[in-house]
Design an enzyme around this catalytic site. Structure first.
Site, short mmCIF file in Angstrom:
data_model
loop_
_atom_site.label_atom_id
_atom_site.label_comp_id
_atom_site.label_asym_id
_atom_site.label_seq_id
_atom_site.Cartn_x
_atom_site.Cartn_y
_atom_site.Cartn_z
N HIS A 1 0.86 -1.19 0.00
CA HIS A 1 0.00 0.00 0.00
C HIS A 1 0.89 1.23 0.00
CE1 HIS A 1 -2.95 2.97 1.34
NE2 HIS A 1 -3.90 2.07 1.24
N HIS B 1 -1.46 2.59 11.96
CA HIS B 1 -0.25 3.40 12.09
C HIS B 1 -0.41 4.50 13.13
CE1 HIS B 1 -2.71 5.75 9.29
NE2 HIS B 1 -1.92 6.79 9.48
N GLU C 1 -4.47 14.41 11.65
CA GLU C 1 -5.38 14.26 10.53
C GLU C 1 -6.83 14.60 10.93
OE1 GLU C 1 -4.97 10.19 9.47
OE2 GLU C 1 -2.83 10.33 9.04
N TYR D 1 -16.16 5.45 3.13
CA TYR D 1 -14.70 5.37 3.21
C TYR D 1 -14.32 3.93 3.51
CZ TYR D 1 -9.92 6.24 4.80
OH TYR D 1 -8.56 6.21 4.96
N HIS E 1 -7.65 12.25 14.18
CA HIS E 1 -6.61 11.35 14.67
C HIS E 1 -5.35 12.20 14.82
CE1 HIS E 1 -9.40 8.52 12.50
NE2 HIS E 1 -9.42 8.07 13.74
N HIS F 1 -4.35 4.65 14.84
CA HIS F 1 -5.63 4.52 14.17
C HIS F 1 -5.45 3.59 12.97
CE1 HIS F 1 -3.56 7.99 12.43
NE2 HIS F 1 -4.25 7.81 11.31
#
Length: 432
Positions: free
Chosen positions: A287, A330, A336, A345, A360, A366
């Site tokens: 990713h 992470h 954020e 989402y 976050h 999160h």
């Protein structure tokens, strides 16, 4: 219908009356049509050419006539950093959509601050707001001396009448109003709700593409700047509000300040259709970092570290093999603020709905909720298109402080952290 010029950061020129723009000079002894020449600078005069921002405006009255007796007024729920009056407990936070009020409320009273970061006085950081509007600004005008404002409509179409011209925006588009640009916000088809990033730092610009090369992400040609349009109104009672030094001020006028007949330069408002963002991503495995979804960035003095990034997650294909495709778990040095314009989402299929938002903060863990993890860990990996979705983030290097208003909203999901409660121990030391 409003008309636009295409490009990002171009040296535009436009006139609402033929011959209003001087040719070959900025400030002639006498400007055509009896106009006044005035420069609006968005950067220090001596900034390098590549980052120097300024426009010349040819207006019916100079802005010095807008500097009458200013009085400080109640800024309502609009807050600026540092807002240290309230300390919310640390941890991930998420809110359901805040309903629109039933009482008449224009943009002036409709800005509700959720988080603040940095320091408005040092021109570092940002604030995230909601706008909840049930009526147009009537004989009301606003400019923000503290920062530029990035509007993200989520419900309802909105018109921005600015000194530079008219911009119409719908959900799926954004509008950026630079620092110091006067505007009036009108409703086009009923009440409107959306998000605002108030950027105290350097102006938003396009991020460097690096090895991606010359194309994709947000392409310059898809940004639209308005053509000149003006109001010539005398003997009207109007109010000009100014956000300055973290406070809201006002003065009374007897004319419209949106009286620019012609202008040229590279410092101007613009809009962008998020659906034209051309995403790139992993084609084989793993990713990629979410930075590949950055549409606009406000750089800091530290290379590679943004004062604030505007990141979006549009329709896209997921094709990576042998890969956990949603965003991984992470902790991040950046903080954020996330909103959902429409759709679902992929990392939060439950509880995160259009009009909602989450926070976050820096070094707050999160990632996908239990349902998203279970689905992504077991699903047959074949090419899948994520469609009908548009989420975004305001991501900043500064911790974001939650306002007292936001912390006491009834829409705050008190059990948000429970979305990870089903992530049970799966460790099997005897079986890889």
């Amino acid at each position: 219908m409003p008309e636009y010029q295409s490009g990002f950061g171009n040296g535009f020129e436009t006139e609402a009356l033929s011959g209003a723009l001087p040719i070959g000079r900025n400030s002639p002894q006498k400007v055509a049509y009896g106009l006044y020449a005035e420069q609006l600078s968005g950067s220090p005069f001596t900034a390098p050419r590549a980052s120097n921002e300024r426009s010349w405006l040819y207006r019916i009255r100079p802005s010095v006539l807008h500097t009458g007796r200013f009085t400080k007024v109640d800024s309502g729920l609009w807050r600026s950093a540092p807002d240290t009056a309230f300390h919310a407990p640390i941890g991930p936070m998420r809110w359901s959509p805040v309903p629109l009020p039933e009482t008449p409320q224009s943009l002036i009273g409709g800005l509700h601050t959720i988080t603040t970061a940095g320091d408005v006085a040092t021109q570092n950081g940002m604030a995230s707001h909601l706008y909840l509007i049930t009526k147009s600004m009537e004989d009301e005008y606003l400019y923000n001396a503290d920062g530029e404002m990035l509007f993200v409509p989520q419900q309802g179409n909105v018109r921005f009448w600015t000194e530079f011209g008219i911009i119409d925006a719908e959900p799926g588009e954004i509008v950026v109003i630079p620092r110091g640009v006067k505007m009036r916000v009108e409703l086009l088809d009923g009440p409107a709700r959306g998000y605002v990033c108030e950027n105290y730092g350097g102006s938003f610009t396009l991020p460097e593409r690096g090895p991606i090369g010359a194309n994709c992400l947000a392409n310059p040609r898809d940004f639209l700047t308005p053509v000149a349009a003006y109001e010539d109104r005398d003997d009207v009672e109007s109010t000009l509000y100014v956000k300055w030094g973290g406070e809201l001020w006002r003065t009374e006028l007897r004319h419209s300040p949106l009286d620019v007949v012609a202008w040229h330069g590279n410092y101007a408002p613009y809009k962008y259709d998020l659906r034209r963002f051309s995403p790139v991503g992993p084609l084989l495995f793993d990713h990629a970092d979410p930075s590949i979804y950055t549409a606009l960035t406000s750089p800091s003095e530290t290379p590679g570290t943004a004062n604030v990034d505007f990141v979006l997650f549009p329709d896209r294909w997921a094709v990576a093999e042998n890969t956990f495709r949603p965003p991984w778990y992470h902790l991040n040095i950046m903080s954020e603020f996330m909103g959902l314009i429409y759709g679902v989402y992929d990392a939060k299929p439950q509880g995160f709905v259009p009009g909602g938002f989450s926070l976050h903060n820096s070094m707050t863990p999160h990632g996908p909720d239990t349902e998203a993890f279970a689905q992504a860990s077991t699903v047959e990996l074949k090419p899948t298109k994520l469609e009908g979705t548009m989420a975004f983030m305001f991501e900043t290097r500064y911790p974001q402080r939650v306002t007292e208003y936001a912390a006491h909203l009834g829409e705050l999901q008190q059990n948000y952290a429970d979305c990870w409660s089903g992530l049970e121990k799966r460790f099997t030391p005897d079986h890889p």
